[in-house]
Scaffold this active site. Structure first.
Site, PDB file in Angstrom:
ATOM      1  N   SER A  17      15.074  21.213 -16.965  1.00 11.53           N
ATOM      2  CA  SER A  17      13.883  22.022 -17.215  1.00 11.53           C
ATOM      3  C   SER A  17      14.309  23.299 -17.921  1.00 11.53           C
ATOM      4  O   SER A  17      15.373  23.856 -17.632  1.00 11.53           O
ATOM      5  CB  SER A  17      13.223  22.353 -15.868  1.00 11.53           C
ATOM      6  OG  SER A  17      12.444  23.531 -15.978  1.00 11.53           O
ATOM      7  N   LYS A  51      16.368  21.683 -11.786  1.00  9.28           N
ATOM      8  CA  LYS A  51      15.686  20.410 -12.053  1.00  9.28           C
ATOM      9  C   LYS A  51      16.547  19.364 -12.761  1.00  9.28           C
ATOM     10  O   LYS A  51      17.349  19.674 -13.604  1.00  9.28           O
ATOM     11  CB  LYS A  51      14.431  20.655 -12.909  1.00  9.28           C
ATOM     12  CG  LYS A  51      13.296  21.379 -12.236  1.00  9.28           C
ATOM     13  CD  LYS A  51      12.707  20.626 -11.036  1.00  9.28           C
ATOM     14  CE  LYS A  51      11.998  19.356 -11.436  1.00  9.28           C
ATOM     15  NZ  LYS A  51      10.761  19.614 -12.160  1.00  9.28           N
ATOM     16  N   GLU A  54       9.705   8.199 -17.118  1.00 11.44           N
ATOM     17  CA  GLU A  54       8.330   8.687 -17.289  1.00 11.44           C
ATOM     18  C   GLU A  54       7.788   8.353 -18.676  1.00 11.44           C
ATOM     19  O   GLU A  54       6.633   7.949 -18.833  1.00 11.44           O
ATOM     20  CB  GLU A  54       8.281  10.204 -17.093  1.00 11.44           C
ATOM     21  CG  GLU A  54       8.558  10.642 -15.670  1.00 11.44           C
ATOM     22  CD  GLU A  54       8.739  12.153 -15.603  1.00 11.44           C
ATOM     23  OE1 GLU A  54       7.723  12.862 -15.627  1.00 11.44           O
ATOM     24  OE2 GLU A  54       9.894  12.615 -15.564  1.00 11.44           O
ATOM     25  N   HIS A 105       0.833  -1.220   0.000  1.00  9.65           N
ATOM     26  CA  HIS A 105       0.000   0.000   0.000  1.00  9.65           C
ATOM     27  C   HIS A 105       0.864   1.264   0.000  1.00  9.65           C
ATOM     28  O   HIS A 105       0.430   2.310   0.475  1.00  9.65           O
ATOM     29  CB  HIS A 105      -0.948   0.047   1.207  1.00  9.65           C
ATOM     30  CG  HIS A 105      -1.670  -1.242   1.465  1.00  9.65           C
ATOM     31  ND1 HIS A 105      -2.911  -1.522   0.941  1.00  9.65           N
ATOM     32  CD2 HIS A 105      -1.303  -2.347   2.164  1.00  9.65           C
ATOM     33  CE1 HIS A 105      -3.282  -2.731   1.333  1.00  9.65           C
ATOM     34  NE2 HIS A 105      -2.325  -3.254   2.060  1.00  9.65           N
TER      35      HIS A 105
END
Ligand code: ARG
Length: 473
Positions: free
Chosen positions: A276, A282, A289, A155
């Site tokens: 970024s 970043k 992804e 979980h």
């Protein structure tokens, strides 16, 4: 004039040409198509269906066409619809009317099924090779992290500590099954449909087995109607590919989480991250992804192909031209993802101390306190309740189990003795899971040994099949 123009009195509407043509995407099959034609023409001569001289001219012409297409010197046109008719037209341009003998005893229907199988079987070997390389990267990380403890989750809540090696080996197991499915499917792909003709076979005394042998097939598709109309081998591939990308997507999700500041468990190598345009600080896990994102298109191709096929009467229907783009895209998507994942995993920095800290500062050793009490003959259900009370006490006191004094422990159960501290140590907790497949170090080492033999088998399979799929003369 179209290759099939004889019974027509009008030219095709331009929009129809544009709409029905597949050349924009099936040109990917050019070299497979020509290899199939070379095998076919050779057989036609050996069976005395055309003369040896004609066959020699056609073969030479086909080789030239192959070269020209490879060099980008051949003009492939929508007016010639697909790769099969484009090649035939180019051949006739090259060798004259004798080129028209190539299509004797053959149809585009068995031809396209052949090309798809030749393309797919080669892709299967490449994909299994890439899967093996990824498994090796995961195993490299496993071997380097046989003492690295991190929280295992259920979980997404810290549950019980596990070895990072154990976590890596879970993925090795998944990818082993993927490789097994792909290699198993090879034998169903590796059957020649050639000789099925348009649907019913052919009146010429062809030798289907001869063609199958010369293209290194294991045999022929038995039934001619089945040979030209089924694409279950495509569906099977898309399904197997969906499982591969699903596994990759889950691993991607973990990498995204682990590389966040919140987890801070791994750092991906700079070479596999992007920045970024606005925020200078970043470093984004874009590859992970994007792989996670691309699982959608692969599942889409699977559902698309199943849906295209579901209502089709036997035998060939033009609907089936829709089999190509999804299969090509899936092959490319898997190659891209697997090719990046192997080096990305191999180069990732595992932050062992942060992982350990996450284990030390939580209650993932609580089950072991309960098991300890069970060892002293307390029924598990009662032990569970006692430990629940201990955990609640710790939360109120802002402590962890290992911070409690023996007096505090005894306040909950006088079965607890001094030896509890050794039992609750995270490494001891891990090593106590000493069952087959458990996270104890020696059991994880067993998994690595077992997986090494599986990897050897995968490599032997690749070695045995690289030659089979390479029919290019
Ligand atoms: N371009 C077609 C396809 O990809 C080749 C087979 C066409 N056969 C036909 N009878 N129209 O499916």
């Amino acid at each position: 004039m179209k290759l099939w123009g004889g019974r027509f009195t009008k030219p095709t509407n331009e929009l129809v040409d544009e709409y029905t043509a597949s050349i924009s995407f099936d040109q990917k099959l050019a070299q497979y198509d020509i290899q199939g034609s070379l095998a076919h023409v050779d057989m036609l001569a050996k069976c005395d269906i055309i003369s040896k001289e004609d066959a020699a001219e056609i073969s030479k012409g086909l080789q030239t066409v192959a070269q020209k297409i490879k060099a980008g010197e051949a003009e492939l046109t929508e007016a010639n619809e697909d790769i099969h008719m484009n090649v035939e037209k180019l051949l006739i341009d090259e060798v004259g009317a004798v080129g028209g003998k190539l299509h004797t005893g053959r149809s585009r229907n068995d031809q396209v099924a052949l090309d798809m199988r030749l393309y797919l079987r080669e892709s299967l070997v490449t994909i299994v090779e890439l899967l093996t390389a990824l498994q090796e990267s995961l195993m490299k990380q496993a071997k380097a992290n046989l003492d690295t403890v991190l929280p295992g989750y259920t979980h997404l809540q810290r549950a019980q500590p596990v070895l990072f090696a154990h976590h890596m080996m879970a993925y090795v197991s998944m990818f082993s099954r993927d490789a097994e499915r792909l290699t198993d499917s090879f034998k169903r792909v590796n059957r020649s449909p050639l000789g099925a003709g348009a649907l019913a076979g052919t009146t010429f005394p062809i030798d289907r087995m001869m063609v199958a042998d010369s293209l290194n097939f294991d045999g022929v598709v038995e039934n001619s109607l089945d040979a030209v109309s089924d694409r279950d081998f495509v569906v099977e591939f898309l399904s197997n590919a969906s499982l591969v990308i699903m596994h990759l997507s889950r691993l991607s999700e973990e990498l995204v989480q682990w590389s966040s500041a919140e987890f801070n468990f791994v750092e991906l190598d700079d070479a596999f991250c992007t920045g970024s345009s606005m925020m200078p600080q970043k470093k984004n896990p874009d590859v992970a992804e994007l792989v996670r994102g691309k699982s959608g298109r692969v599942y889409g191709h699977l559902i698309g192909m199943l849906t295209t096929l579901k209502g089709l009467p036997l035998a060939y229907n033009k609907d089936m031209q829709e089999d190509k783009e999804g299969m090509f895209d899936t092959v490319e998507t898997l190659k891209g993802a697997l090719g990046l994942f192997a080096p990305m995993i191999a180069t990732m920095d595992v932050k062992k101390d942060n992982m350990y800290e996450a284990v030390a500062k939580d209650f993932s050793n609580a089950t072991d306190l309960a098991d300890y009490l069970v060892g002293k003959d307390l029924p598990f259900r009662e032990a569970h309740a006692v430990v629940g009370q201990v955990v609640l006490h710790c939360i109120n006191e802002n402590k962890y189990l290992l911070n409690l004094t023996l007096e505090e422990f005894k306040g909950f159960s006088d079965l607890i003795d001094e030896d509890i501290y050794a039992v609750l140590d995270p490494k001891a907790v891990v090593n106590a899971r000493n069952v087959i497949g458990g996270t104890a170090k020696n059991r994880v080492e067993d998994q690595i040994t077992h997986s090494e033999t599986i990897l050897e088998k995968e490599k032997a399979w690749i070695e045995a099949h690289v030659e089979i799929v390479n029919v290019f003369k």
